[in-house]
Scaffold this motif. Structure first.
Motif, PDB file in Angstrom:
ATOM      1  N   SER A 241      -7.188  18.256  16.631  1.00 56.25           N
ATOM      2  CA  SER A 241      -7.433  17.963  18.047  1.00 56.25           C
ATOM      3  C   SER A 241      -7.944  16.560  18.285  1.00 56.25           C
ATOM      4  CB  SER A 241      -8.446  18.973  18.614  1.00 56.25           C
ATOM      5  OG  SER A 241      -9.704  18.832  17.968  1.00 56.25           O
ATOM      6  N   GLY A 242      -8.385  15.869  17.236  1.00 61.37           N
ATOM      7  CA  GLY A 242      -9.003  14.565  17.419  1.00 61.37           C
ATOM      8  C   GLY A 242     -10.459  14.654  17.821  1.00 61.37           C
ATOM      9  N   LYS A 243     -11.006  15.866  17.868  1.00 62.78           N
ATOM     10  CA  LYS A 243     -12.415  16.078  18.221  1.00 62.78           C
ATOM     11  C   LYS A 243     -13.008  17.090  17.243  1.00 62.78           C
ATOM     12  CE  LYS A 243     -11.751  15.152  23.170  1.00 62.78           C
ATOM     13  NZ  LYS A 243     -11.921  15.680  24.541  1.00 62.78           N
ATOM     14  N   ILE A 244     -14.094  16.694  16.596  1.00 64.69           N
ATOM     15  CA  ILE A 244     -14.742  17.549  15.615  1.00 64.69           C
ATOM     16  C   ILE A 244     -15.815  18.384  16.294  1.00 64.69           C
ATOM     17  CG2 ILE A 244     -16.203  17.570  13.557  1.00 64.69           C
ATOM     18  CD1 ILE A 244     -14.746  15.152  12.554  1.00 64.69           C
ATOM     19  N   THR A 245     -15.758  19.680  16.115  1.00 65.68           N
ATOM     20  CA  THR A 245     -16.722  20.593  16.717  1.00 65.68           C
ATOM     21  C   THR A 245     -17.774  20.995  15.682  1.00 65.68           C
ATOM     22  OG1 THR A 245     -15.420  22.550  16.130  1.00 65.68           O
ATOM     23  CG2 THR A 245     -14.937  21.487  18.251  1.00 65.68           C
ATOM     24  N   SER A 246     -18.847  21.638  16.169  1.00 66.45           N
ATOM     25  CA  SER A 246     -19.901  22.087  15.257  1.00 66.45           C
ATOM     26  C   SER A 246     -19.371  23.137  14.284  1.00 66.45           C
ATOM     27  CB  SER A 246     -21.078  22.654  16.064  1.00 66.45           C
ATOM     28  OG  SER A 246     -20.652  23.724  16.893  1.00 66.45           O
ATOM     29  N   THR A 247     -18.439  23.960  14.713  1.00 70.50           N
ATOM     30  CA  THR A 247     -17.856  24.956  13.808  1.00 70.50           C
ATOM     31  C   THR A 247     -17.119  24.279  12.655  1.00 70.50           C
ATOM     32  OG1 THR A 247     -17.595  26.521  15.642  1.00 70.50           O
ATOM     33  CG2 THR A 247     -16.287  26.923  13.662  1.00 70.50           C
ATOM     34  N   GLU A 248     -16.369  23.227  12.938  1.00 69.27           N
ATOM     35  CA  GLU A 248     -15.666  22.505  11.880  1.00 69.27           C
ATOM     36  C   GLU A 248     -16.642  21.802  10.950  1.00 69.27           C
ATOM     37  OE1 GLU A 248     -11.395  21.435  13.986  1.00 69.27           O
ATOM     38  OE2 GLU A 248     -13.112  20.149  14.407  1.00 69.27           O
ATOM     39  N   ILE A 249     -17.740  21.298  11.488  1.00 73.28           N
ATOM     40  CA  ILE A 249     -18.766  20.682  10.652  1.00 73.28           C
ATOM     41  C   ILE A 249     -19.354  21.722   9.694  1.00 73.28           C
ATOM     42  CG2 ILE A 249     -21.099  19.714  10.674  1.00 73.28           C
ATOM     43  CD1 ILE A 249     -19.251  17.582  11.395  1.00 73.28           C
ATOM     44  N   ARG A 250     -19.632  22.921  10.220  1.00 73.05           N
ATOM     45  CA  ARG A 250     -20.219  23.970   9.380  1.00 73.05           C
ATOM     46  C   ARG A 250     -19.280  24.378   8.255  1.00 73.05           C
ATOM     47  NH1 ARG A 250     -21.384  26.227  14.681  1.00 73.05           N
ATOM     48  NH2 ARG A 250     -23.538  25.733  15.255  1.00 73.05           N
ATOM     49  N   LYS A 251     -17.995  24.403   8.518  1.00 70.15           N
ATOM     50  CA  LYS A 251     -17.029  24.849   7.519  1.00 70.15           C
ATOM     51  C   LYS A 251     -16.693  23.768   6.499  1.00 70.15           C
ATOM     52  CE  LYS A 251     -14.736  28.296  10.438  1.00 70.15           C
ATOM     53  NZ  LYS A 251     -13.459  28.721  11.052  1.00 70.15           N
ATOM     54  N   SER A 252     -17.130  22.539   6.728  1.00 68.69           N
ATOM     55  CA  SER A 252     -16.815  21.430   5.826  1.00 68.69           C
ATOM     56  C   SER A 252     -18.027  21.102   4.957  1.00 68.69           C
ATOM     57  CB  SER A 252     -16.409  20.192   6.632  1.00 68.69           C
ATOM     58  OG  SER A 252     -17.541  19.634   7.293  1.00 68.69           O
ATOM     59  N   ASN A 253     -17.839  20.146   4.049  1.00 65.81           N
ATOM     60  CA  ASN A 253     -18.934  19.678   3.204  1.00 65.81           C
ATOM     61  C   ASN A 253     -19.460  18.321   3.635  1.00 65.81           C
ATOM     62  OD1 ASN A 253     -16.764  18.055   2.511  1.00 65.81           O
ATOM     63  ND2 ASN A 253     -17.243  18.033   0.328  1.00 65.81           N
ATOM     64  N   PHE A 254     -19.191  17.935   4.883  1.00 64.74           N
ATOM     65  CA  PHE A 254     -19.535  16.581   5.304  1.00 64.74           C
ATOM     66  C   PHE A 254     -21.040  16.344   5.317  1.00 64.74           C
ATOM     67  CE2 PHE A 254     -20.694  13.615   8.740  1.00 64.74           C
ATOM     68  CZ  PHE A 254     -20.179  12.450   8.186  1.00 64.74           C
ATOM     69  N   LEU A 255     -21.816  17.246   5.915  1.00 64.14           N
ATOM     70  CA  LEU A 255     -23.260  17.038   5.992  1.00 64.14           C
ATOM     71  C   LEU A 255     -23.891  17.040   4.600  1.00 64.14           C
ATOM     72  CD1 LEU A 255     -24.299  19.143   9.122  1.00 64.14           C
ATOM     73  CD2 LEU A 255     -23.851  16.699   8.954  1.00 64.14           C
ATOM     74  N   GLN A 256     -23.387  17.859   3.707  1.00 67.71           N
ATOM     75  CA  GLN A 256     -23.903  17.853   2.340  1.00 67.71           C
ATOM     76  C   GLN A 256     -23.572  16.544   1.643  1.00 67.71           C
ATOM     77  OE1 GLN A 256     -22.229  20.179   3.846  1.00 67.71           O
ATOM     78  NE2 GLN A 256     -22.995  22.236   3.418  1.00 67.71           N
ATOM     79  N   THR A 257     -22.364  16.026   1.876  1.00 70.97           N
ATOM     80  CA  THR A 257     -21.978  14.751   1.274  1.00 70.97           C
ATOM     81  C   THR A 257     -22.784  13.607   1.859  1.00 70.97           C
ATOM     82  OG1 THR A 257     -19.730  15.619   1.024  1.00 70.97           O
ATOM     83  CG2 THR A 257     -20.018  13.252   0.775  1.00 70.97           C
ATOM     84  N   LEU A 258     -23.040  13.646   3.165  1.00 66.00           N
ATOM     85  CA  LEU A 258     -23.861  12.613   3.802  1.00 66.00           C
ATOM     86  C   LEU A 258     -25.269  12.613   3.219  1.00 66.00           C
ATOM     87  CD1 LEU A 258     -23.986  10.457   6.066  1.00 66.00           C
ATOM     88  CD2 LEU A 258     -24.707  12.275   7.615  1.00 66.00           C
ATOM     89  N   ALA A 259     -25.814  13.776   2.922  1.00 66.90           N
ATOM     90  CA  ALA A 259     -27.148  13.847   2.327  1.00 66.90           C
ATOM     91  C   ALA A 259     -27.160  13.281   0.913  1.00 66.90           C
ATOM     92  CB  ALA A 259     -27.636  15.297   2.322  1.00 66.90           C
ATOM     93  N   LEU A 260     -26.025  13.361   0.201  1.00 68.45           N
ATOM     94  CA  LEU A 260     -25.958  12.828  -1.166  1.00 68.45           C
ATOM     95  C   LEU A 260     -26.087  11.310  -1.203  1.00 68.45           C
ATOM     96  CD1 LEU A 260     -23.131  14.947  -2.850  1.00 68.45           C
ATOM     97  CD2 LEU A 260     -25.582  15.044  -3.303  1.00 68.45           C
ATOM     98  N   LEU A 261     -25.758  10.635  -0.112  1.00 63.91           N
ATOM     99  CA  LEU A 261     -25.855   9.170  -0.090  1.00 63.91           C
ATOM    100  C   LEU A 261     -27.275   8.704  -0.369  1.00 63.91           C
ATOM    101  CD1 LEU A 261     -23.631   8.274   3.011  1.00 63.91           C
ATOM    102  CD2 LEU A 261     -23.061   8.007   0.594  1.00 63.91           C
TER     103      LEU A 261
END
Length: 532
Positions: A241-261
């Motif tokens: 859709s070109g827009k990331i929702t909170s549900t898509e964030i929860r299902k991904s590993n993005f926040l965990q990867t961001l914390a690894l930085l």
């Protein structure tokens, strides 16, 4: 919902109806229950035997002549007025499950104390790192927090403005995904667009120890940020859709990867999203195709990728707008760097779920959601022509079709769906057969048992993209290092540092310096990448 009639609750027929209604579900919607109950009651009324006229009354019972005390006739109430309520607890929490045990006031008190230790109780973006940790957030949330509290306008954040912002956020948002969306998104928006990530990623470029060498090459900041944004949307935005929702964030590993930085100083060890080596490989591939260096490539430019391995018909489908954003591709026939990131990852890792969807959209010419035999033959025709030009006898389409149907095993005969390709786990072989001649011939020469072993292996193996990027990076660094030494007329030393071996994986810092100097020479006068 309330059921006032006890007789209904005890009715075995009704209980059976309710059991059938809720089969496979954890709950029953009230509207659906009422509709089913009304239908059931109407059926019961219709099935009740009606008294026909002229039917003789049943014979009256005869009682003995001896007098007996009459027992009182019990009065039966068919309707119980006492209502029985059924409370259905809330089960959907779009902003996260509230935590009743968390003490927000204690956290806010610690934040206020931390601001008192800052001069004038005004924190800049660097001091926001301490505040982010007190809030229980990763370090690199500091830039979104700084902006959300109004720091972008004034250059600092006061204790009052931050506490007011954080108190409001804690009231309505209860998990990390919801908080992250709230901090980055525009006002009154509940999803993230591509430009919303720019402040966060600019802070990563400015402050991460693994990217310090980029301080001397500011022209690459926007290109690195563009690459990371496209990789985020490629992986996280599963809805396209070109827009990331909170549900898509929860299902991904993005926040965990961001914390690894925060924990990993070598950013190249974080291959998801942020790797500088992956950016370097993508940008160099784009640079080789962009002959006029205007940061756009034409259809003819893209067809030159990997020695024209991809067919012209699939390139035409890419430029038709089937998988690209915006109208630049359709109107002007040009592909931006952002679209090229999607193409390259999809081309080199056809096992990836997004890649499977990418190429399915390209092959689905009529857009009906299935790949027909006509569409498969359309793409295979060019493969046959190219093989004949190389002196290779192609397999007849009928025979090849039988192989592909045995490979995919579609649920419906004569139609291949996206679900079929994802389920078969051999989508990469299927796609290469129809539009990538070089990889198709490689698959034909491989041992079929080795192919099956790769499919059955479910261990934590690196992805096809990770392997490709690592190999290409080693090759590119070796070429740049050799070229730089040749230009100096010496193969002994390069800027007082030992030459980097192509097989060496450990010391990435030296490689990054070589890479950055090479890119700086290439792109000195280019404009910033257009953020789409």
């Amino acid at each position: 919902m309330m059921i006032k009639e006890t007789s209904l609750r005890r009715d075995p027929d009704l209980r059976g109806e309710l059991a059938f209604l809720a089969r496979g579900c954890d709950f029953v919607l009230p509207s659906r229950f009422k509709k089913r109950l009304k239908s059931f009651q109407q059926t019961q009324i219709q099935n009740k035997p009606e008294k026909k006229p002229g039917t003789p009354l049943p014979p009256t019972a005869t009682f003995p002549s001896s007098p007996r005390p009459l027992s009182p006739v019990p009065h039966v109430n068919n309707v119980v007025n006492a209502p029985l309520s059924v409370n259905i607890p809330q089960f959907y929490f779009p902003e996260g499950l509230p935590d009743a045990c968390s003490n927000h006031e204690q956290t806010l008190s610690k934040i206020e104390t931390a601001f008192m230790d800052i001069e004038d109780q005004k924190a800049d973006i660097y001091e926001m790192g301490k505040i982010a940790k007190l809030c229980g957030c990763p370090l690199y949330w500091k830039a979104p927090m700084f902006r959300a509290a109004g720091g972008e306008r004034t250059g600092f954040v006061s204790a009052q403005s931050f506490i007011a912002m954080w108190r409001k956020l804690l009231k309505d948002h209860h998990d990390d995904a919801s908080k992250f969306i709230c901090l980055l998104a525009k006002p009154s928006c509940n999803s993230l667009e591509q430009e919303d990530f720019i402040p966060l990623l600019q802070d990563v470029v400015d402050t991460h120890p693994g990217l310090t060498f980029l301080k001397d090459a500011p022209e690459f900041h926007s290109r690195y940020i563009t690459t990371v944004i496209q990789r985020i949307f490629y992986t996280v935005n599963r809805s396209w859709s070109g827009k990331i929702t909170s549900t898509e964030i929860r299902k991904s590993n993005f926040l965990q990867t961001l914390a690894l930085l925060e924990e990993e100083e070598d950013i190249n060890q974080i291959t998801d999203y942020f790797s500088y080596e992956h950016f370097y490989v993508i940008y160099c591939k784009f640079w080789e195709l962009d002959s006029d260096h205007d940061l756009y490539i034409s259809q003819a430019d893209l067809s030159r990728y990997n020695d024209q391995a991809s067919s012209n018909r699939i390139i035409e489908r890419i430029f038709s707008g089937a998988v690209t954003r915006g109208k630049t591709v359709q109107k002007e026939g040009r592909m931006s760097y952002a679209d090229f990131v999607w193409f390259l990852i999809s081309e080199e890792d056809k096992r990836n779920p997004t890649s499977i969807e990418y190429w399915f959209r390209c092959m689905d010419v009529d857009g009906d959601g299935v790949l027909s035999m006509y569409e498969l033959e359309y793409f295979y025709e060019e493969q046959c022509e190219r093989m004949e030009a190389m002196g290779i006898e192609p397999l007849p389409f009928h025979d090849l079709l039988c192989q592909m149907l045995d490979l995919v095993k579609p649920a419906t005969d004569g139609k291949i769906t996206l679900r079929d390709l994802k389920r078969c786990r051999m989508a990469h072989i299927f796609y290469d057969t129809f539009f990538n001649l070089e990889k198709y011939l490689d698959h034909e020469q491989r041992d079929p048992f080795a192919v099956q072993k790769d499919v059955e292996n479910e261990g934590p193996e690196p992805s096809d993209w990770d392997r490709f990027a690592a190999e290409e990076y080693e090759t590119l660094v070796a070429e740049e290092s050799a070229q730089a030494q040749f230009q100096e007329g010496s193969f002994e030393d390069y800027e007082t540092e030992e030459p980097v071996s192509p097989s060496e994986i450990g010391n990435k810092g030296n490689k990054s310096k070589i890479v950055t100097s090479s890119l700086s020479e290439k792109c000195g006068k280019l404009q910033s990448v257009d953020e789409e």
